[in-house]
Structure formats: structure tokens, C-alpha cells
Write a protein that holds these residues in place. Sequence first.
Motif, PDB file in Angstrom:
ATOM      1  N   UNK A   6      47.739   4.067  82.182  1.00 40.24           N
ATOM      2  CA  UNK A   6      48.718   3.323  81.395  1.00 40.24           C
ATOM      3  C   UNK A   6      50.017   4.101  81.234  1.00 40.24           C
ATOM      4  N   UNK A   7      49.931   5.401  81.130  1.00 41.62           N
ATOM      5  CA  UNK A   7      51.121   6.221  80.960  1.00 41.62           C
ATOM      6  C   UNK A   7      51.893   6.364  82.271  1.00 41.62           C
ATOM      7  N   UNK A   8      51.226   6.281  83.410  1.00 44.72           N
ATOM      8  CA  UNK A   8      51.889   6.427  84.700  1.00 44.72           C
ATOM      9  C   UNK A   8      52.718   5.191  85.054  1.00 44.72           C
ATOM     10  N   UNK A   9      52.239   4.020  84.723  1.00 45.91           N
ATOM     11  CA  UNK A   9      52.927   2.776  85.058  1.00 45.91           C
ATOM     12  C   UNK A   9      53.818   2.362  83.893  1.00 45.91           C
ATOM     13  N   UNK A  10      55.107   2.498  84.092  1.00 44.22           N
ATOM     14  CA  UNK A  10      56.058   2.071  83.072  1.00 44.22           C
ATOM     15  C   UNK A  10      56.579   0.700  83.490  1.00 44.22           C
ATOM     16  N   UNK A  11      56.505  -0.252  82.608  1.00 46.18           N
ATOM     17  CA  UNK A  11      56.991  -1.599  82.925  1.00 46.18           C
ATOM     18  C   UNK A  11      58.091  -1.984  81.943  1.00 46.18           C
ATOM     19  N   UNK A  12      59.029  -2.748  82.465  1.00 50.42           N
ATOM     20  CA  UNK A  12      60.148  -3.218  81.665  1.00 50.42           C
ATOM     21  C   UNK A  12      60.160  -4.744  81.716  1.00 50.42           C
TER      22      UNK A  12
END
Length: 99
Positions: A6-12
Motif C-alpha cells: 500500500x505504501x509503494x503504490x501512490x494514487x492520485x
Amino acid sequence: MEKTKDEEKISYPIFKGLQMPFELMGLQGRYFKWAIYGAVAAFFTYIVTSAMMGFLAALIITSIIICYTAIMIITKRQKGLYSKKTDKGIFVYTRHYQL
């Protein structure tokens, strides 16, 4: 310390409405621009004509400008998006090279 998935994938968040064409009161894109130009032209024409010739003449000329703009928008919308130029006549295409 190890990173989780979850911390590796940053979504906007993406606003999907940006890809839609501009539309206001049923007028899209260039038709809306023509409506604005016609309204501004009618407004300034009314001011100048009212000062020079009087209220009735200004009202008549302004209504003519508004009607012309509306008719132009209606006829251009009926022709569609690609209403730039329509060629009429018979066209003969010849070969430019030998096979």
C-alpha cells in the motif's frame, strides 16, 4: 523497516470531466464563442447607436445583430462539426504515376 504494498503504490484522484467538451446552455465550443461575440457586438452597437440615433434605432439594429447571430449558429450547427467548406461540382482525378 520494510514498505508494504500500500505504501509503494501512490494514487492520485483524477477528475475525468476535463476530457469532456465545453458546453453551456446547449451551446458547445465554437458555437458558444460565436454567441459571446454576437452578444458583445450587440451590446456595444446598442450603446453607440443609442447615443447617436436614439432608442428605437438602437433597439432595431441590436435585434438585427442578435437575430443574425442566432441564425448563423443554427445553420452552422445543422451542417455539423466539419462545416468548413463544401465543394460542388464534378471532379476528375488522374493518376500521377505509372504502375
